[in-house]
Design a protein around this motif. Structure first.
Motif, mmCIF file in Angstrom:
data_model
loop_
_atom_site.group_PDB
_atom_site.id
_atom_site.type_symbol
_atom_site.label_atom_id
_atom_site.label_comp_id
_atom_site.label_asym_id
_atom_site.label_seq_id
_atom_site.Cartn_x
_atom_site.Cartn_y
_atom_site.Cartn_z
ATOM 1 N N ASN A 289 -68.999 17.361 61.944
ATOM 2 C CA ASN A 289 -68.407 18.694 61.834
ATOM 3 C C ASN A 289 -66.897 18.525 61.778
ATOM 4 O OD1 ASN A 289 -67.731 18.086 64.479
ATOM 5 N ND2 ASN A 289 -68.851 19.773 65.397
ATOM 6 N N HIS A 290 -66.165 19.544 62.161
ATOM 7 C CA HIS A 290 -64.701 19.499 62.077
ATOM 8 C C HIS A 290 -64.096 18.430 62.978
ATOM 9 C CE1 HIS A 290 -65.518 21.725 65.673
ATOM 10 N NE2 HIS A 290 -64.252 21.688 66.027
ATOM 11 N N THR A 291 -64.852 17.911 63.957
ATOM 12 C CA THR A 291 -64.319 16.898 64.876
ATOM 13 C C THR A 291 -64.393 15.493 64.302
ATOM 14 O OG1 THR A 291 -66.443 16.505 66.007
ATOM 15 C CG2 THR A 291 -65.071 18.322 66.827
ATOM 16 N N GLY A 292 -65.084 15.309 63.190
ATOM 17 C CA GLY A 292 -65.246 13.980 62.607
ATOM 18 C C GLY A 292 -64.024 13.588 61.799
ATOM 19 N N ILE A 293 -62.896 13.407 62.481
ATOM 20 C CA ILE A 293 -61.632 13.140 61.812
ATOM 21 C C ILE A 293 -60.976 11.890 62.370
ATOM 22 C CG2 ILE A 293 -61.121 15.513 61.122
ATOM 23 C CD1 ILE A 293 -59.477 15.803 63.675
ATOM 24 N N ILE A 294 -60.080 11.342 61.564
ATOM 25 C CA ILE A 294 -59.245 10.211 61.960
ATOM 26 C C ILE A 294 -57.804 10.674 61.898
ATOM 27 C CG2 ILE A 294 -58.481 7.882 61.349
ATOM 28 C CD1 ILE A 294 -61.275 7.507 60.082
ATOM 29 N N ILE A 295 -57.062 10.400 62.958
ATOM 30 C CA ILE A 295 -55.666 10.822 63.039
ATOM 31 C C ILE A 295 -54.811 9.601 63.314
ATOM 32 C CG2 ILE A 295 -54.018 12.340 64.190
ATOM 33 C CD1 ILE A 295 -56.377 14.021 65.092
ATOM 34 N N GLN A 296 -53.796 9.417 62.520
ATOM 35 C CA GLN A 296 -52.895 8.294 62.721
ATOM 36 C C GLN A 296 -51.685 8.748 63.524
ATOM 37 O OE1 GLN A 296 -53.658 5.269 61.971
ATOM 38 N NE2 GLN A 296 -55.502 5.757 60.815
ATOM 39 N N THR A 297 -51.693 8.471 64.829
ATOM 40 C CA THR A 297 -50.567 8.776 65.708
ATOM 41 C C THR A 297 -50.325 7.580 66.603
ATOM 42 O OG1 THR A 297 -51.958 9.730 67.426
ATOM 43 C CG2 THR A 297 -51.117 11.241 65.745
ATOM 44 N N MET B 16 -85.340 14.263 54.180
ATOM 45 C CA MET B 16 -85.438 12.883 54.655
ATOM 46 C C MET B 16 -85.555 11.887 53.516
ATOM 47 S SD MET B 16 -85.068 12.910 57.909
ATOM 48 C CE MET B 16 -85.498 11.204 58.232
ATOM 49 N N GLN B 17 -85.971 12.350 52.354
ATOM 50 C CA GLN B 17 -86.121 11.458 51.207
ATOM 51 C C GLN B 17 -84.815 11.258 50.443
ATOM 52 O OE1 GLN B 17 -88.957 9.770 50.941
ATOM 53 N NE2 GLN B 17 -89.512 10.937 52.790
ATOM 54 N N THR B 18 -83.744 11.941 50.886
ATOM 55 C CA THR B 18 -82.482 11.872 50.140
ATOM 56 C C THR B 18 -81.531 10.794 50.644
ATOM 57 O OG1 THR B 18 -81.386 13.523 51.549
ATOM 58 C CG2 THR B 18 -82.640 14.339 49.643
ATOM 59 N N PHE B 19 -81.896 10.083 51.731
ATOM 60 C CA PHE B 19 -80.967 9.085 52.270
ATOM 61 C C PHE B 19 -81.718 7.892 52.849
ATOM 62 C CE2 PHE B 19 -81.932 11.894 55.820
ATOM 63 C CZ PHE B 19 -82.119 11.020 56.874
ATOM 64 N N ASP B 20 -80.970 6.792 53.016
ATOM 65 C CA ASP B 20 -81.488 5.564 53.639
ATOM 66 C C ASP B 20 -80.909 5.352 55.034
ATOM 67 O OD1 ASP B 20 -82.771 4.742 51.114
ATOM 68 O OD2 ASP B 20 -80.713 4.434 50.431
ATOM 69 N N VAL B 21 -79.656 5.786 55.222
ATOM 70 C CA VAL B 21 -78.940 5.607 56.486
ATOM 71 C C VAL B 21 -78.365 6.958 56.909
ATOM 72 C CG1 VAL B 21 -77.093 4.399 57.701
ATOM 73 C CG2 VAL B 21 -78.258 3.285 55.795
ATOM 74 N N LEU B 22 -78.506 7.283 58.189
ATOM 75 C CA LEU B 22 -77.899 8.501 58.711
ATOM 76 C C LEU B 22 -76.800 8.118 59.694
ATOM 77 C CD1 LEU B 22 -79.711 11.769 59.705
ATOM 78 C CD2 LEU B 22 -77.680 10.990 60.930
ATOM 79 N N ILE B 23 -75.591 8.602 59.443
ATOM 80 C CA ILE B 23 -74.438 8.319 60.301
ATOM 81 C C ILE B 23 -74.143 9.543 61.161
ATOM 82 C CG2 ILE B 23 -71.955 7.858 60.357
ATOM 83 C CD1 ILE B 23 -72.297 6.420 57.657
ATOM 84 N N THR B 24 -73.920 9.327 62.447
ATOM 85 C CA THR B 24 -73.451 10.374 63.347
ATOM 86 C C THR B 24 -71.991 10.112 63.685
ATOM 87 O OG1 THR B 24 -75.598 10.861 64.361
ATOM 88 C CG2 THR B 24 -73.659 11.372 65.662
ATOM 89 N N ASP B 25 -71.142 11.077 63.380
ATOM 90 C CA ASP B 25 -69.731 11.000 63.783
ATOM 91 C C ASP B 25 -69.298 12.390 64.232
ATOM 92 O OD1 ASP B 25 -67.190 10.093 64.314
ATOM 93 O OD2 ASP B 25 -66.483 10.464 62.274
ATOM 94 N N ILE B 26 -69.324 12.616 65.532
ATOM 95 C CA ILE B 26 -69.059 13.935 66.084
ATOM 96 C C ILE B 26 -68.505 13.774 67.489
ATOM 97 C CG2 ILE B 26 -71.349 14.292 67.116
ATOM 98 C CD1 ILE B 26 -71.273 17.135 65.915
ATOM 99 N N GLN B 27 -67.612 14.678 67.892
ATOM 100 C CA GLN B 27 -66.991 14.576 69.207
ATOM 101 C C GLN B 27 -67.789 15.342 70.246
ATOM 102 O OE1 GLN B 27 -63.992 12.824 70.355
ATOM 103 N NE2 GLN B 27 -65.273 13.284 72.135
#
Length: 419
Positions: free
Chosen positions: A54-62, A145-156
């Protein structure tokens, strides 16, 4: 069918300085899993990828995690400095992202608690957004489920048993294990990861706000929790999913990590995130915790709060507010203002029943104080009973101390970061 657990653990020793209350501020910036492209891009080559984020799946360079001012930015566009969403990063590197799964509050993080969110299409990329909070099914369809091989979770996540992001991850792990799909977690720090406390969920109270036999505050990152789900065989039919975790660098469980963006609409600053384990219990009572005001999760009250307006309780000054969301919507409430607490004070309190007991004692409602789903949040039957019996917080807390100690030993093999 049993799957082999693949754990990618790349930990780096951080230079640390000790905070007075054992919370540690890292001398080096915490590097979240999504930043470490060299570790996971080879694993995604020639794979169709789905992303839970969602909106939390971000990378910030600080240079420092301490640079974020209060209140927390509500959306990515409000953050000062260079940011990139994990979805955009994956696409920049040529990863074939075929689907996006969105949790409670939606992919943009703007929907209110419990609000249904329809599936849609990401305007920027044209990738389908498949809502897991649309009121129809909280699991992907067979077609999805037939549309992908790997599911990634990136959420805060914020590290609480009743915060629903981990429940969504758990359900996706379950269906991926059943369908033979790979599962990957880009790990992020847990802002409440410095302690473990609260009743363990009695699984007869399993629900969408409590899916696993863990305490209210479990003290684990989503990556660690995923490892525990797999290792303890908590998935259906004791299955295990093929799991890869990309851990954070420069992080321990005592790192004082400030979130770069509000994880959900009403957790708007770090004080609210530290108070949330305690005040969220009001969701299962007639007491408002300020939803729809400028102090959600920073106050509590009721139209019949029986206390002088000038001295509401020993826990904070009196407040009068009118919520326009959820409990007591549109009614003027008298209560207690917690917004003057410092973050350090809130961290020292941790998970506490004192605010709940304060409201219970002011309202004189006995069992009518509790709604039917109170046990879904607190996790055990004995808490309500002991409160009605007039037991002290210390007496109630004593009931779960041994369970918490056992849980901490149970989770130890799955920890990726120093306690």
């Amino acid at each position: 069918m049993k799957k082999i657990i693949s754990i990618l653990v790349l930990l780096c020793t951080a230079l640390l300085t000790v905070h007075a209350e054992r919370v540690i501020v890292g001398a080096e910036r915490v590097i979240v899993g999504a930043e470490q492209t060299k570790q996971y891009l080879p694993l995604l080559k020639n794979k169709r990828v789905a992303l839970l984020s969602n909106h939390t799946g971000i990378i910030i360079q600080t240079k420092s995690e301490k640079a974020y001012p209060q209140p927390l930015p509500r959306r990515r566009g409000e953050i000062k400095g260079d940011t990139i969403h994990t979805l955009d990063l994956l696409l920049q590197h040529g990863v074939n992202v075929t689907a996006i799964f969105s949790p409670e509050h939606g992919f943009r993080g703007t929907a209110r608690e419990g609000e249904l969110v329809a599936s849609s299409v990401d305007e920027k990329t044209g990738i389908p957004i498949l809502s897991l909070y649309d009121g129809k099914s909280k699991r992907p369809s067979k077609e999805a489920m037939q549309t992908f091989d790997v599911l990634i979770t990136d959420i805060q996540d914020v590290g609480l048993r009743f915060y629903t992001y981990y429940v969504t991850m758990y359900r996706l792990m379950d269906v991926c294990a059943q369908e033979g799909k790979q599962f990957m977690v880009f790990d992020r720090p847990n802002p409440n990861g410095y302690y473990v406390d609260g009743p363990i969920l009695d699984m007869k109270h399993k629900s969408g706000v409590g899916a696993l036999p863990i305490p209210v505050v479990h003290g684990m990152t989503l990556g660690e929790l995923a490892l525990m789900i797999n290792g303890e065989r908590w998935l259906s039919d004791s299955l295990q999913v093929e799991l890869t975790v990309i851990p954070c660098k420069n992080y321990t469980h005592q790192t004082l990590y400030r979130l770069p963006v509000a994880p959900s609409p009403n957790l708007r600053n770090m004080l609210a995130i530290y108070l949330y384990p305690s005040v969220c219990l009001f969701e299962a009572t007639p007491v408002s915790l300020g939803r729809g005001t400028d102090k959600p999760f920073l106050c509590y009250g009721h139209p019949n709060f029986n206390a002088p307006r000038t001295e509401a309780s020993t826990y904070g000054p009196a407040i009068t507010f009118t919520p326009n969301q959820s409990t007591q919507k549109g009614r003027t409430c008298d209560g207690v203002d917690l917004s003057g607490m410092t973050e350090e004070e809130a961290r020292k309190v941790g998970f506490s029943l004192k605010y709940l007991l304060d409201a219970y004692n002011h309202l004189h409602m006995d069992n009518y104080f509790f709604r039917s789903f109170f046990e879904l949040l607190v996790g055990q039957d004995y808490v309500r009973k002991m409160i009605i019996q007039g037991k002290s917080e210390e007496e109630i807390r004593a009931r779960w101390q041994e369970d918490v100690a056992k849980f901490k030993e149970q989770r130890r093999p799955y920890l990726l970061y120093e306690e």
